[in-house]
Design a protein around this motif. Structure first.
Motif, short mmCIF file in Angstrom:
data_model
loop_
_atom_site.label_atom_id
_atom_site.label_comp_id
_atom_site.label_asym_id
_atom_site.label_seq_id
_atom_site.Cartn_x
_atom_site.Cartn_y
_atom_site.Cartn_z
N ASP A 36 0.83 -1.19 0.00
CA ASP A 36 0.00 0.00 0.00
C ASP A 36 0.87 1.25 0.00
N THR A 71 -6.56 -0.26 -1.90
CA THR A 71 -6.48 -0.55 -0.46
C THR A 71 -5.77 0.57 0.30
N ASP A 76 -5.20 -0.37 6.30
CA ASP A 76 -5.18 -1.70 6.89
C ASP A 76 -5.08 -1.58 8.42
N SER A 78 -4.34 -3.92 10.47
CA SER A 78 -3.40 -4.90 11.02
C SER A 78 -2.21 -4.21 11.69
N SER A 151 -6.50 -8.87 13.61
CA SER A 151 -6.49 -7.48 13.16
C SER A 151 -7.79 -6.77 13.52
N GLU A 164 -12.11 0.50 7.83
CA GLU A 164 -11.00 -0.41 8.08
C GLU A 164 -11.47 -1.86 8.22
N TYR A 167 -11.40 -3.67 4.97
CA TYR A 167 -10.10 -3.91 4.32
C TYR A 167 -9.89 -5.40 4.07
N GLN A 168 -10.30 -6.21 5.01
CA GLN A 168 -10.14 -7.66 4.90
C GLN A 168 -10.85 -8.20 3.65
N GLN A 171 -8.82 -7.13 0.46
CA GLN A 171 -7.62 -7.95 0.27
C GLN A 171 -8.00 -9.36 -0.19
N GLN A 193 0.01 -10.03 8.54
CA GLN A 193 -0.97 -10.19 7.47
C GLN A 193 -1.60 -11.58 7.44
N ASN A 196 -5.48 -11.61 7.26
CA ASN A 196 -6.00 -11.13 5.98
C ASN A 196 -5.74 -12.12 4.85
#
Length: 281
Positions: A36, A71, A76, A78, A151, A164, A167-168, A171, A193, A196
């Protein structure tokens, strides 16, 4: 070289899904790592993932660099204990252009064999409206499943926005797009990560009739005092000479703690196992 074994002796491997080792030894595979563009330059921490992609390519596999044009606009959660501050689109686009130029120096890119590919996940979403996203992406993973990931769990007390939280899903969908378009069966990344990436493998399994996809994660680069190198951490080492001068870059390695030297040689050298062991022993 065998990819998983290479990560193991370099002490870089954090975890991998069952079957991943066997899959990498059965022939050429395609795998990707996402980056990112939330900072003006790549860092030494990012370079660990570039090394993973380089070792992947040297093992005879095809690497994909996925730049997070989409993204990066989300953020993220995480490894973060509070909500990220969203960057402007102009800043993200500027960062992305510069990081692409940096990335092109580190891998062999091309159209044949196991030459690396560069993709931008903004292309996956730019023509998708919110209703299409909710129907085709939001229905695959349950909220209960998503909340089981560290996360998300680690942020419930301090607060987690829907932005946020989603985000999962992005991804996971990224992984599916590359799986379908590039026959990409592996996603790799840092240990933070794991949730994710395994979500992406599960997304593919549920949405594509039980198709197999794999997660491989590497250890995060940490200093001898236990702190990790991150884009927002003090003392970071950037891969841009305008931010970290060549002199500062050189001094960082010269002044590194003795306890870190073995790790640095394993992480940042292409020397063989025998050569590395002869140096550190």
């Amino acid at each position: 070289m065998k990819f998983i074994e290479e990560l193991e002796w370099r002490d870089m491997l954090h975890d991998c899904m069952p079957g991943a080792r066997e899959a990498t030894e059965s022939g050429m595979c395609t795998g990707y790592i996402g980056f990112d563009p939330t900072a003006p330059s790549l860092t030494i921490g990012n370079y660990v993932q570039i090394m993973v992609l380089s070792l992947w390519q040297l093992s005879g596999h095809k690497p994909i660099v996925l730049m997070g044009g989409a993204t990066g606009r989300i953020g993220d959660p995480s490894g973060k204990d509070k909500e990220r501050e969203l960057k402007s689109e102009e800043e993200l686009d500027r960062n992305l252009r510069f990081q692409i130029q940096q990335m092109e120096k580190f891998l062999e890119f091309g159209d044949s064999g196991n030459k690396a590919l560069m993709r931008n996940n903004y292309d996956f979403y730019k023509d998708m409206n919110v209703l299409e996203f909710l129907r085709n992406v939001g229905k695959i993973l349950t909220v209960n499943y998503m909340m089981s990931k560290d996360s998300v769990k680690n942020r419930l007390d301090s607060g987690l926005s829907f932005t946020e939280f989603s985000y999962q899903l992005l991804q996971s969908y990224d992984f599916q797009v590359l799986y379908q378009q590039e026959q990409c069966h592996f996603q790799m990344g840092g240990s933070d990560q794991w949730g994710n990436i395994t979500s992406g493998a599960e997304f593919i399994r549920r949405n594509l009739n039980g198709s197999k996809a794999y997660a491989v994660t590497s250890k995060l680069l940490t200093k001898s005092d236990g702190k990790k190198f991150g884009k927002s951490e003090k003392g970071n080492i950037w891969l841009d000479p305008k931010i970290t001068s060549p002199y500062q870059f050189y001094q960082f390695w010269i002044n590194a703690a003795d306890a870190d030297i073995d790790m640095f040689i394993k992480y940042f050298s292409f020397k063989s196992r025998e050569d590395v062991l002869s140096i550190i022993n």
